[in-house]
Design a protein around this motif. Structure first.
Motif, PDB file in Angstrom:
ATOM      1  N   ARG A  25      23.882  10.959  22.726  1.00 19.46           N
ATOM      2  CA  ARG A  25      22.753  11.065  23.660  1.00 19.46           C
ATOM      3  C   ARG A  25      22.241  12.508  23.730  1.00 19.46           C
ATOM      4  N   GLU A  26      23.174  13.471  23.803  1.00 15.65           N
ATOM      5  CA  GLU A  26      22.756  14.870  23.876  1.00 15.65           C
ATOM      6  C   GLU A  26      22.044  15.297  22.600  1.00 15.65           C
ATOM      7  N   HIS A  27      22.498  14.794  21.462  1.00 15.00           N
ATOM      8  CA  HIS A  27      21.851  15.142  20.195  1.00 15.00           C
ATOM      9  C   HIS A  27      20.451  14.541  20.118  1.00 15.00           C
ATOM     10  N   LEU A  28      20.300  13.293  20.587  1.00 16.37           N
ATOM     11  CA  LEU A  28      18.989  12.639  20.530  1.00 16.37           C
ATOM     12  C   LEU A  28      17.972  13.363  21.409  1.00 16.37           C
ATOM     13  N   PHE A  29      18.349  13.648  22.641  1.00  9.40           N
ATOM     14  CA  PHE A  29      17.441  14.360  23.532  1.00  9.40           C
ATOM     15  C   PHE A  29      17.229  15.808  23.080  1.00  9.40           C
ATOM     16  N   GLY A  30      18.227  16.346  22.380  1.00 10.07           N
ATOM     17  CA  GLY A  30      18.107  17.710  21.902  1.00 10.07           C
ATOM     18  C   GLY A  30      17.066  17.872  20.818  1.00 10.07           C
ATOM     19  N   LEU A  31      16.704  16.750  20.144  1.00  6.11           N
ATOM     20  CA  LEU A  31      15.688  16.825  19.105  1.00  6.11           C
ATOM     21  C   LEU A  31      14.334  17.265  19.658  1.00  6.11           C
ATOM     22  N   PHE A  32      14.102  16.999  20.937  1.00  2.00           N
ATOM     23  CA  PHE A  32      12.803  17.316  21.542  1.00  2.00           C
ATOM     24  C   PHE A  32      12.831  18.623  22.346  1.00  2.00           C
ATOM     25  N   ALA A  33      13.997  19.228  22.402  1.00  2.17           N
ATOM     26  CA  ALA A  33      14.123  20.471  23.174  1.00  2.17           C
ATOM     27  C   ALA A  33      13.947  21.685  22.257  1.00  2.17           C
ATOM     28  N   ARG A  34      13.404  22.733  22.819  1.00  6.67           N
ATOM     29  CA  ARG A  34      13.242  23.969  22.058  1.00  6.67           C
ATOM     30  C   ARG A  34      14.615  24.609  21.854  1.00  6.67           C
ATOM     31  N   PRO A  35      14.978  24.913  20.615  1.00  8.56           N
ATOM     32  CA  PRO A  35      16.308  25.494  20.377  1.00  8.56           C
ATOM     33  C   PRO A  35      16.435  26.872  21.023  1.00  8.56           C
ATOM     34  N   SER A  36      17.580  27.139  21.565  1.00 13.41           N
ATOM     35  CA  SER A  36      17.848  28.451  22.157  1.00 13.41           C
ATOM     36  C   SER A  36      19.063  29.063  21.470  1.00 13.41           C
ATOM     37  N   TRP A  37      19.032  30.363  21.316  1.00 11.25           N
ATOM     38  CA  TRP A  37      20.062  31.069  20.575  1.00 11.25           C
ATOM     39  C   TRP A  37      20.591  32.241  21.390  1.00 11.25           C
ATOM     40  N   GLU A  38      21.820  32.562  21.110  1.00 16.15           N
ATOM     41  CA  GLU A  38      22.470  33.704  21.758  1.00 16.15           C
ATOM     42  C   GLU A  38      22.837  34.727  20.685  1.00 16.15           C
ATOM     43  N   ARG A  39      22.590  35.968  20.965  1.00 18.91           N
ATOM     44  CA  ARG A  39      22.908  37.035  20.012  1.00 18.91           C
ATOM     45  C   ARG A  39      24.358  37.475  20.215  1.00 18.91           C
ATOM     46  N   LEU A  40      25.153  37.338  19.164  1.00 24.44           N
ATOM     47  CA  LEU A  40      26.548  37.751  19.215  1.00 24.44           C
ATOM     48  C   LEU A  40      26.714  38.999  18.339  1.00 24.44           C
ATOM     49  N   GLU A  41      26.936  40.131  18.966  1.00 23.08           N
ATOM     50  CA  GLU A  41      27.099  41.376  18.223  1.00 23.08           C
ATOM     51  C   GLU A  41      28.552  41.499  17.785  1.00 23.08           C
ATOM     52  N   VAL A  42      28.751  41.531  16.467  1.00 24.40           N
ATOM     53  CA  VAL A  42      30.098  41.528  15.897  1.00 24.40           C
ATOM     54  C   VAL A  42      30.584  42.937  15.579  1.00 24.40           C
ATOM     55  N   LEU A  43      29.671  43.800  15.110  1.00 26.58           N
ATOM     56  CA  LEU A  43      30.002  45.199  14.855  1.00 26.58           C
ATOM     57  C   LEU A  43      29.003  46.077  15.586  1.00 26.58           C
ATOM     58  N   SER A  44      29.506  47.151  16.174  1.00 28.74           N
ATOM     59  CA  SER A  44      28.635  48.024  16.951  1.00 28.74           C
ATOM     60  C   SER A  44      28.959  49.492  16.672  1.00 28.74           C
ATOM     61  N   GLY A  45      28.229  50.072  15.711  1.00 17.78           N
ATOM     62  CA  GLY A  45      28.364  51.502  15.441  1.00 17.78           C
ATOM     63  C   GLY A  45      29.641  51.908  14.754  1.00 17.78           C
ATOM     64  N   VAL A  46      30.110  51.134  13.776  1.00 18.74           N
ATOM     65  CA  VAL A  46      31.365  51.444  13.077  1.00 18.74           C
ATOM     66  C   VAL A  46      31.117  52.506  12.002  1.00 18.74           C
ATOM     67  N   THR A  47      31.861  53.601  12.084  1.00 21.62           N
ATOM     68  CA  THR A  47      31.759  54.698  11.131  1.00 21.62           C
ATOM     69  C   THR A  47      33.156  55.095  10.665  1.00 21.62           C
ATOM     70  N   PHE A  48      33.347  55.197   9.348  1.00 20.81           N
ATOM     71  CA  PHE A  48      34.654  55.589   8.806  1.00 20.81           C
ATOM     72  C   PHE A  48      34.468  55.984   7.343  1.00 20.81           C
ATOM     73  N   GLU A  49      35.524  56.560   6.752  1.00 20.77           N
ATOM     74  CA  GLU A  49      35.533  56.911   5.334  1.00 20.77           C
ATOM     75  C   GLU A  49      36.856  56.481   4.722  1.00 20.77           C
ATOM     76  N   LEU A  50      36.794  55.990   3.491  1.00 17.05           N
ATOM     77  CA  LEU A  50      37.981  55.745   2.671  1.00 17.05           C
ATOM     78  C   LEU A  50      38.023  56.853   1.634  1.00 17.05           C
ATOM     79  N   ARG A  51      39.107  57.627   1.638  1.00 19.09           N
ATOM     80  CA  ARG A  51      39.220  58.771   0.737  1.00 19.09           C
ATOM     81  C   ARG A  51      39.791  58.359  -0.620  1.00 19.09           C
ATOM     82  N   ALA A  52      39.526  59.156  -1.605  1.00 13.92           N
ATOM     83  CA  ALA A  52      40.026  58.896  -2.953  1.00 13.92           C
ATOM     84  C   ALA A  52      41.555  58.868  -2.951  1.00 13.92           C
TER      85      ALA A  52
END
Length: 253
Positions: A25-52
């Motif tokens: 039922r939720e899937h059927l009614f969901g066909l007519f609803a405007r999709p909504s999305w959430e932004r999931l930030e996975v990385l935020s300002g990662v800085t590093f170095e791998l040395r030789a």
């Protein structure tokens, strides 16, 4: 020492559905609803170095952003912001079994994956016996991969990859694959590569591996760097984090 691989201010976010539908039922009614999305930030300002010539561990609990970081460094994902600096060829060992053809036997798959990893056919031919022996699969060389167990396929994947190593090696839980004997062979192969000057970026949950093999370590928590420095000190910080309640994702309460 010169940096062979570096991340500068890396950010990555994914859009995920904010509405969960579990019934017809939720899937059927969901066909007519405007999709909504959430932004999931996975990385935020990662800085590093791998040395030789060094081995750098990437630590963090599940969901901290480790796999996303590896995929960005390997060129599989594109960062939303920031940049990756690659000063040497990279061999990533991330997705076991990607590219395998289950209808082919082990020998044909070794040629197939070897080509994907940049090995010439003559190089694969010369290393074939050694690859099969490393994985302890000589008896099953002509068996189709669809009949392999997951452990057998994993051993074969790592064996091929260990013979296609370039200057920088990116490993995801390499020492967690196979039985004790196979892990010991992986550790010895790692030592050989390290003596040859190979730089290694290693994701692991095994603090013995961190303290034994790694020069430095980076701890991710909620997509941010929580600690970065000597391997033993960051391993201790990781143990403290694992025993603490999860931190909220960046930008969320």
């Amino acid at each position: 020492m010169e940096a062979v691989l570096a991340g500068r201010g890396l950010h990555k976010a994914f859009a995920i559905p904010s509405v969960r539908r579990t019934t017809v039922r939720e899937h059927l009614f969901g066909l007519f609803a405007r999709p909504s999305w959430e932004r999931l930030e996975v990385l935020s300002g990662v800085t590093f170095e791998l040395r030789a010539g060094e081995t750098l561990a990437i630590l963090g609990r599940n969901g901290s952003g480790k796999s996303t970081l590896l995929r960005i460094l390997a060129g599989i994902y594109t960062a939303d912001a920031g940049e990756v600096e690659r000063q040497a060829p990279i061999t990533p060992i991330l997705e076991l079994g990607v590219g395998w053809n289950p209808e082919l036997d082990a020998v044909d798959n070794v040629y197939l994956i070897g080509a994907v990893m940049g090995l010439a056919r003559r190089e694969v031919r010369a290393a074939l016996d050694e690859i099969l022996a490393f994985a302890e699969l000589e008896r099953f060389a002509n068996l189709k991969l669809q009949h392999y167990s997951s452990g057998m396929a994993a051993r074969l994947a790592y064996s091929v990859a260990f013979h296609a190593v370039r200057e920088v090696l990116i490993l995801d839980e390499i020492f967690a694959v196979g039985d004790v004997r196979f892990r010991a062979r992986c550790e010895e192969r790692y030592r050989q590569l390290s003596r040859q000057g190979c730089s290694v970026l290693l994701v692991t949950h095994d603090m013995r591996v961190v303290r034994t093999f790694c020069d430095r370590a980076l701890l991710l928590e909620g997509g941010r760097i929580a600690a970065f420095g000597g391997a033993a000190a960051v391993a201790d910080a990781y143990i403290e984090v694992v025993g603490a309640p999860p931190a909220p994702p960046p930008g969320r309460e």
